[in-house]
Scaffold this active site. Structure first.
Site, PDB file in Angstrom:
ATOM      1  N   PHE A   1      19.264  45.413  13.440  1.00 50.88           N
ATOM      2  CA  PHE A   1      19.199  45.984  14.786  1.00 50.88           C
ATOM      3  C   PHE A   1      20.496  46.758  15.067  1.00 50.88           C
ATOM      4  O   PHE A   1      21.584  46.254  14.801  1.00 50.88           O
ATOM      5  CB  PHE A   1      19.019  44.849  15.801  1.00 50.88           C
TER       6      PHE A   1
ATOM      7  N   ASP B   1      21.869  36.255  13.272  1.00 51.21           N
ATOM      8  CA  ASP B   1      21.316  36.662  14.562  1.00 51.21           C
ATOM      9  C   ASP B   1      19.885  36.118  14.635  1.00 51.21           C
ATOM     10  O   ASP B   1      19.039  36.443  13.789  1.00 51.21           O
ATOM     11  CB  ASP B   1      21.327  38.191  14.681  1.00 51.21           C
TER      12      ASP B   1
ATOM     13  N   TYR C   1      15.793  36.502  26.257  1.00 50.13           N
ATOM     14  CA  TYR C   1      14.674  37.129  26.980  1.00 50.13           C
ATOM     15  C   TYR C   1      13.491  37.488  26.094  1.00 50.13           C
ATOM     16  O   TYR C   1      12.521  38.059  26.562  1.00 50.13           O
ATOM     17  CB  TYR C   1      15.147  38.373  27.743  1.00 50.13           C
ATOM     18  N   LYS C   2      13.565  37.186  24.794  1.00 42.98           N
ATOM     19  CA  LYS C   2      12.428  37.487  23.916  1.00 42.98           C
ATOM     20  C   LYS C   2      11.520  36.262  23.874  1.00 42.98           C
ATOM     21  O   LYS C   2      10.873  35.946  24.864  1.00 42.98           O
ATOM     22  CB  LYS C   2      12.953  37.911  22.549  1.00 42.98           C
TER      23      LYS C   2
ATOM     24  N   ARG D   1       4.325  47.979  16.613  1.00 41.72           N
ATOM     25  CA  ARG D   1       4.868  46.624  16.505  1.00 41.72           C
ATOM     26  C   ARG D   1       4.130  45.700  17.464  1.00 41.72           C
ATOM     27  O   ARG D   1       4.003  46.001  18.648  1.00 41.72           O
ATOM     28  CB  ARG D   1       6.352  46.703  16.848  1.00 41.72           C
TER      29      ARG D   1
END
Ligand code: PLP
Length: 425
Positions: A127, A196, A221-222, A384
């Site tokens: 990322f 991560d 928040y995922k 995705r």
């Protein structure tokens, strides 16, 4: 696989009751919980109470009386249960990017004791924020950031490597690393590991202590459903905790913040990973999200969630291949051990530059919310789809694929309204 098979799987699903914990708009099939988790039904009232009662009535007294002061630690212990960390090892605070800065700094400070270790290694497809943070830290520490492909591991782990920084589940492809094996290879080469867990926490079983990892951070928040911009978390193995150098040495990481002394003295425990005053309302929202995942504990916890997640992604892969033959390439590994909780597709024969994006937009217009990540010379554009077993069922998977079939056969993606690229994709 038929619609009836899907209905049958839903009827037998022991995790189905967990769906009642969420408020989702009618007619939406939400396949983007890997980007922003959905609203826990308990959150609006709980946050309203924190505002009107704890803030409104309690005022400053609430730092003590409402448990605000140790909220980062209390929530950290809840996250710890999901990622194989012991109580007192995790705190919830700041953003993933900021926490990465802290742990990567601490890892570099430790590894640099050996002057020949001048490399931080990461994946080219990591990322971007992870790479940007690493780039900046390498620059200020006189180190070099070496970007590799996953297939280069473990060969690149030489005695020049200070830190190996990886995202456990790749945000684009959904490919998952073997944390235990890679950590062991890094340690054998004398390097430290930073993991991560943005696409892992609440999505796949993680065993940080068992894997012998060194440092980890992750996102609130995922899959943890903490709300937009929810605080992230930090974990440090106890063998490093005592010498952890906090680069953002704010007063909340001080051993005794309310002594107001002029010199920094780090807190002995995980409080050290904090920087400044904590966002209590955001942490309150995060707790509601964490509780939705922890509610699965009596039903088998992460093991049960993982089993259903793999069954959902298998079903999506199989149905897409069965009903849209030849149209898509599967970007996500088919192998269970290498797959996170998402499925990514690329177009086998991309017809226009914005086709992948437009397909996602056409699906969103039909209530099937996934997302799009643009590619480059090395990586294709991808569609995705995140699968969260807490609130998705097999009939949802069936319906999502049915919509995809219609978008493709009716060529809805050709509509101009679906080809205007928005700021957030
Ligand atoms: C989502 C994500 C982030 C997000 O970082 P923020 O600081 O919350 O914006 C970071 N790293 C990875 C790998 C992610 O998937």
């Amino acid at each position: 696989m038929t619609l009836d098979d899907c209905k049958c799987l839903d009827a037998q699903d022991p995790l189905a009751p967990l769906r009642d914990q969420f408020t989702l708009p009618d007619g939406v099939i939400y396949l983007d919980g890997n980007s922003l988790g959905v609203l826990p039904s308990a959150a609006p009232a709980r946050i309203a109470e924190a505002v009107s009662h704890e803030w409104g009535q309690g005022l400053i007294r609430s730092w003590n009386s409402a448990g605000w002061f140790d909220l980062p630690q209390r929530l950290g212990d809840k996250v710890g249960r999901l990622i194989g960390a012991a109580p007192g090892e995790v705190v919830c605070t700041d953003s993933t990017s900021i926490n990465l800065y802290k742990v990567l700094f601490a890892a570099i400070a430790q590894a640099k004791a050996d002057p020949k270790r001048r490399l931080v290694v990461s994946e080219r497809s990591n990322f971007p924020t992870d790479l940007y943070i690493a780039e900046s830290l390498c620059e200020s520490h006189g180190l070099q950031l070496k970007l590799i492909d996953a297939s280069d591991l473990p060969g690149v782990l030489t005695e020049e490597v200070a830190v190996l920084m990886l995202t456990h589940v790749n945000y684009r492809t959904g490919a998952m690393h073997d944390m235990t094996a890679i950590t062991a290879a890094a340690h054998a080469a004398g390097a430290l590991t930073v993991w991560d867990l943005a696409h892992s926490a609440g999505a796949v079983p993680v065993a940080l202590n068992e894997s012998n990892a060194d440092f980890a951070i992750g996102c609130g928040y995922k899959y943890l459903n903490g709300g937009p911009g929810a605080p992230a978390f930090v974990w440090v193995h106890t063998r490093h905790a005592g010498q952890f150098r906090q680069p953002l040495s704010g007063w909340w990481g001080h051993a005794a913040p309310f002594e107001f002394t002029p010199h920094y003295r780090p807190a002995p425990g995980v409080g050290r990973y904090l920087c400044g005053t904590q966002p209590i309302l955001s942490l309150t929202g995060l707790e509601c999200g964490l509780d939705t995942v922890l509610a699965a504990e009596p039903l088998g916890g992460m093991t049960a969630l993982r089993k259903k997640s793999l069954a959902l992604t298998d079903a999506f892969i199989n149905l897409t291949e069965q009903r849209c033959p030849g149209l898509f390439n599967l970007v996500t590994p088919r192998e269970h051990a290498q797959r996170g909780s998402q499925v990514c597709l690329s177009l086998a024969d991309q017809r226009t530059p914005t086709q992948a994006y437009a397909i996602v937009q056409a699906l969103i217009a039909r209530g099937v919310i996934g997302d799009y990540r643009g590619g480059d010379e090395q990586m294709p554009d991808i569609l995705r789809f995140g699968f969260t077993p807490l609130y998705l069922g097999f009939e949802d998977v069936w319906n999502a694929v049915e919509h995809l079939v219609q978008v493709m056969t009716l060529e809805e993606w050709r509509k101009s309204e679906f080809n205007q690229i928005n700021a957030v994709t």
